[in-house]
Structures are given as C-alpha cells and as structure tokens.
Design a protein around this motif. Structure first.
Motif, short mmCIF file in Angstrom:
data_model
loop_
_atom_site.label_atom_id
_atom_site.label_comp_id
_atom_site.label_asym_id
_atom_site.label_seq_id
_atom_site.Cartn_x
_atom_site.Cartn_y
_atom_site.Cartn_z
N UNK A 1 0.84 -1.41 -0.07
CA UNK A 1 -0.06 -0.05 -0.06
C UNK A 1 0.88 1.19 0.04
N UNK A 2 2.03 0.97 0.50
CA UNK A 2 2.97 2.35 0.65
C UNK A 2 2.29 3.32 1.74
N UNK A 3 1.44 2.88 2.47
CA UNK A 3 0.73 3.76 3.48
C UNK A 3 1.09 3.32 4.61
N UNK A 4 1.31 4.09 5.79
CA UNK A 4 1.39 3.61 7.10
C UNK A 4 0.45 2.62 7.50
N UNK A 5 0.75 1.67 8.21
CA UNK A 5 -0.15 0.29 8.68
C UNK A 5 -0.72 0.66 10.20
N UNK A 6 -1.83 0.39 10.21
CA UNK A 6 -2.50 0.61 11.51
C UNK A 6 -2.44 -0.75 12.37
N UNK A 7 -1.87 -0.39 13.52
CA UNK A 7 -1.85 -1.51 14.53
C UNK A 7 -2.96 -1.35 15.52
N UNK A 8 -3.65 -2.33 16.16
CA UNK A 8 -4.58 -2.06 17.22
C UNK A 8 -4.32 -2.78 18.64
N UNK A 9 -4.25 -2.24 19.68
CA UNK A 9 -3.70 -2.78 20.77
C UNK A 9 -4.92 -3.11 21.78
N UNK A 10 -5.08 -4.26 22.43
CA UNK A 10 -6.13 -4.84 23.11
C UNK A 10 -5.24 -4.99 24.55
N UNK A 11 -5.49 -3.97 25.59
CA UNK A 11 -4.76 -4.15 26.83
C UNK A 11 -5.63 -5.43 27.67
N UNK A 12 -6.66 -5.60 27.26
CA UNK A 12 -7.24 -6.70 28.14
C UNK A 12 -7.97 -7.92 27.26
N UNK A 13 -6.92 -8.71 26.49
CA UNK A 13 -7.72 -9.64 25.64
C UNK A 13 -8.42 -10.66 26.18
N UNK A 14 -8.35 -10.82 27.45
CA UNK A 14 -9.15 -12.03 28.10
C UNK A 14 -10.53 -11.56 28.57
N UNK A 15 -10.81 -10.25 28.52
CA UNK A 15 -12.02 -9.68 28.97
C UNK A 15 -12.77 -9.34 27.87
N UNK A 16 -14.01 -9.06 27.90
CA UNK A 16 -14.94 -8.61 27.08
C UNK A 16 -15.05 -7.00 27.35
N UNK A 17 -15.68 -6.15 26.48
CA UNK A 17 -16.03 -4.89 26.81
C UNK A 17 -16.87 -4.56 27.70
N UNK A 18 -18.31 -5.66 27.80
CA UNK A 18 -19.04 -5.57 28.72
C UNK A 18 -18.28 -5.92 30.51
N UNK A 19 -17.52 -6.90 30.50
CA UNK A 19 -16.94 -7.14 31.76
C UNK A 19 -16.23 -6.03 32.19
N UNK A 20 -15.49 -5.15 31.26
CA UNK A 20 -14.68 -3.85 31.65
C UNK A 20 -15.49 -2.55 32.12
#
Ligand code: FAD
Length: 417
Positions: free
Chosen positions: A264-283
C-alpha cells in the motif's frame, strides 16, 4: 591442507554446524568453511546470550509459528525436528530447561554451552574446520557441483551445503553473501525484507515520548489492513520506546507490516487490546462499579486498572482526567473501554533489515527439493537455514528451522557423496 572432500559446508552458524555433523555421521569426509575466526556468532546472541536452542511445541505448532513458508518444513520436520534437537544436546551432555511459551534453554543459561557442544561433536567426527576464509563462488559445470572457490584457493567436493544465513546483524558474518553466490548459479532469490523487527511510528505521543519505557504484559496486538481486517494478532508482551513499539508482540507483527507497507505504501494501523481475556461488557461493569458513586477524580477512582501512565494517557485522550467518577457518563465509560480494547496507532516502517532479528525472503523454495533440501537446478548443491525463503518468530522457531534443515541437508549430502 587437503583440498578434496566429500561434502563442503559453507558457514559455521546454526545450520552449518549441524549440517557438517550430520554429513559426517553418514561417513562423509567434511570440510566446514567459515569466514569469521569462530563459529556460531549469531547463535551466541540469541535468547539474550542464553541461546534459545529450540521450542518444546508439537510440530504443527512449530509450523504455525513460522509464518514465512513454514509449511515447506513439514518434510524436514518429519525427518528431524525440535525433539531430535533436544535429544541431540542431551546426548552431548547438555541439559535443557523449558521457559515461557515453550522456549528451551541450556540449564547453564549460557549460549557458550551450546556452541561448545557443537564444536566438540564436530571435532569428535573429525570434521576439518577452516576459519577466517570467505567462500566467493561455487564451482559448477553442466548443472552439477564440483566444489567452492574461497578468497584464497579452491576446494573440491561432489556436494556443497550452503548455510551462509540471512542479512541481519551483519557483524555476526551474515552479510548476505549466499544470495549473490546462488544467483550466479541460476537460483532465484525472493525479495528480502525485515522480520522480527521493532516498529517505528510517527504518532505525536511517540515523538513526544509520552509512554517511552512502559511495558505491558500479555496484551494483544493486531495488524489491520486498509479495510480494517485483522491480518495477524499476537498476545504477548509489548514495550513503548522512543521510536515506536518493541517487545515480542511487536516483533511478531513486523513481517506482516512490511508486507502490507510494500503493498500500500501507506502507514499500517495496529490495534492494541490491553485486556484480551475480558469482554467490553466485563470492563464496563468493572469500571462503573469503581467510579459510579466516587467523588474522586477518575485517575484515582480507576487507579490500578491500567499502568498509571497509560491510564492518564487514555483519560487525557478523552479529556476526562479531571472529572470525578460521579460526573462520568455511561458513554464516557464506553469510550474509555473502547480505547482499552482497541487503541489504534499507525506504523510507518520497521527497523532496517540489518537491525532486525530475522530476514524474510531468500532462496526460492520452488527451486529446492523439500525432502532433501537439494537444489532442483544444480545437482549436489544443498541449502539450509535463514538463506532459504523461510522465516519464523523468535522464541526458538528460526533456530529450530536452522538446526533441522541443517541436519536434513547435511544428511542427504553425506548420503549422496
Ligand atoms: C540478536 C538476535 C537474536 C535472535 N534470537 C532468536 C531467538 O530467540 N529465536 C530464534 O528462533 N531465532 C532468533 N534469532 C534468529 C536466529 O539466530 C537465526 O535465524 C539463525 O541463527 C540462522 O542460522 P543460519 O545457520 O541460517 O545462519 P547464521 O547462524 O547467521 O550463520 C551463517 C554463517 O555463515 C557465515 N558466512 C556467511 N557468508 C559466508 C561466506 N561467504 N563464506 C564463509 N562463511 C560465510 C557467517 O559468518 C555465519 O557464521 C536471533 C537473531 C539475532 C540477530
């Protein structure tokens, strides 16, 4: 010095030492040529100087951890694999221990133990070692190998195993000579790129060094394509640095980022999940319970939920760092959780290949017999290690690939000669 051998191995690195040993175990008279004054310089550096000698995972897992053409190694691993590597070292009197993620190390915690065991076995088998000598070209005629030419003289052999490594950390001797040597005999080298490499970002918070030095354990990092689809995801540790991000999760994403950058020659997006073992609802529930009735500011009410600097950084992003728990709306809690679960940043590039751990690309696998690792173009020429278009994650996977391909190539060269 004798100038005629059954098998010549070029490069006394991880794969070369093992190739020489297995060729000699077949009864071949073997010459091992190395341009450095000593063997295994790169292997010495692995595992932080402790030598991550292999990984204690089933073969299918090994393949899954070798994203660069791991499947090509099914045939190699069917003949000799990580368990054989462990048996080899145990039989040489080197006791190994397992650490996190299946990583195996010598109990001495010293790479030297591994190099010494390999050197002892090379000596036991009467292999001739020639140090301080660079191989410049292969001697071949009508599709058949006849030996090698070094910077000083020629050596004859009906089989040559090329194990000159990749192009990373050139101070170890892996300067990419092998790629030039194989091209001269008609082989294709697929484009080389950096893998297992730290990630560089131009994001303002990186430039301002807001999170520099912060390390996160067991987070999940994903690489997204331009449509937002996840290309790869790794749950491991991560470190924010002055240039971007590093640590195992970042390294594992690097080959995917380089491939995407090329596309793509464009910057690539990375996504960080600080709580992979928990759902949004838990948090959401957890945070709401902490702050709903609280008169404290959110930084205090949510203290300990995330490392302090990251907590403040996320609160400031949402401009809610000064408000109290009581003042916080459900929407704001959801937005905060969204940052915790999917904080995105862009990566502009990785470190250059020379400063990365592993080389992606290499000798085209279409031109190599997967069972014997012999060239399909030049009879008697074999390949092993990082020179091949195979790359894995750090954690012992490249070393396993190098030892195993070295063993199989050496064994076949030894048998053929
Ligand atoms: C700092 C660091 C840490 C790493 N950590 C890990 C890890 O934890 N786990 C993992 O799986 N992998 C790790 N790796 C990668 C792994 O070490 C390599 O993939 C592996 O050692 C490659 O083995 P090889 O035999 O192909 O090449 P090398 O071990 O690089 O050996 C190639 C040898 O060939 C010699 N040579 C080159 N050209 C010539 C020539 N023309 N004539 C004569 N000799 C020549 C070189 O001097 C060198 O000794 C790490 C790499 C680095 C740099």
């Amino acid at each position: 010095m004798e100038t005629t051998y059954d098998v010549i191995v070029v490069g006394a690195g991880t794969s070369g030492m093992m190739a020489a040993i297995s060729a000699a175990e077949q009864g071949a008279n073997v010459l091992l040529i190395e341009k450095n004054k000593r063997a295994g310089k790169k292997l010495l550096m692995t595992g932080g100087g402790r030598c991550n000698v292999t990984n204690n995972r089933p073969v299918d897992d090994l393949i899954a951890h070798i994203p660069g053409n791991g499947k090509f190694l099914y045939s190699t691993f069917a003949q000799w694999n990580n368990f054989d590597i462990m048996n080899f070292f145990e039989s040489q009197g080197v006791h190994l221990k397992e650490e996190d993620h299946g990583r195996m190390f010598p109990v001495t915690n010293k790479s030297k133990t591994i190099i010494e065991a390999l050197l002892n076995r090379l000596k036991e088998l009467g292999i001739t070692l020639l140090f301080g000598t660079r191989v410049e070209k292969l001697i071949h005629k009508e599709g058949k190998i006849y030996g090698v030419r070094t910077e000083f003289e020629e050596f004859d052999a009906s089989c040559v195993v090329l194990t000159t490594g990749g192009r990373t950390y050139p101070s170890t001797g892996s300067t990419g000579d092998g790629y030039k040597i194989v091209k001269k005999v008609g082989h294709t080298v697929t484009p080389l790129y950096a893998t297992e490499s730290p990630l560089i970002s131009e994001e303002p918070f990186i430039q301002e060094k807001t999170l520099q030095g912060l390390s996160l354990q067991d987070i999940s990092l994903s690489v997204l394509n331009q449509k937002g689809r996840v290309l790869t995801e790794h749950t491991m540790d991560l470190l924010f640095t002055h240039f971007g991000i590093s640590g195992p999760a970042a390294l594992r994403c690097s080959s995917f980022i380089n491939k995407e950058l090329k596309k793509t020659e464009e910057p690539v997006t990375v996504s960080l999940d600080c709580f992979p073992a928990k759902t949004k609802q838990d948090l959401i529930q957890e945070l709401t319970a902490k702050s709903k009735m609280s008169k404290k500011t959110l930084a205090n009410a949510w203290h300990g939920f995330l490392p302090e600097r990251l907590l403040l950084f996320f609160l400031e992003r949402l401009d809610i760092e000064k408000q109290t728990g009581q003042q916080t709306t459900d929407r704001q809690v959801q937005d905060f959780v969204q940052l915790c679960k999917a904080f995105t940043m862009t990566i502009s590039k990785t470190f250059p290949i020379e400063k990365s751990f592993v080389t992606g690309g290499g000798v085209s696998l279409k031109e190599v017999n997967p069972k014997t690792l012999e060239s399909k173009l030049v009879e008697g020429l074999f390949f092993a290690g990082e020179l091949l278009d195979v790359n894995g994650y750090t954690g012992g996977f490249n070393i396993t690939a190098a030892f195993a391909t070295g063993h199989v190539a050496g064994m076949n060269a030894g048998q053929r000669s």
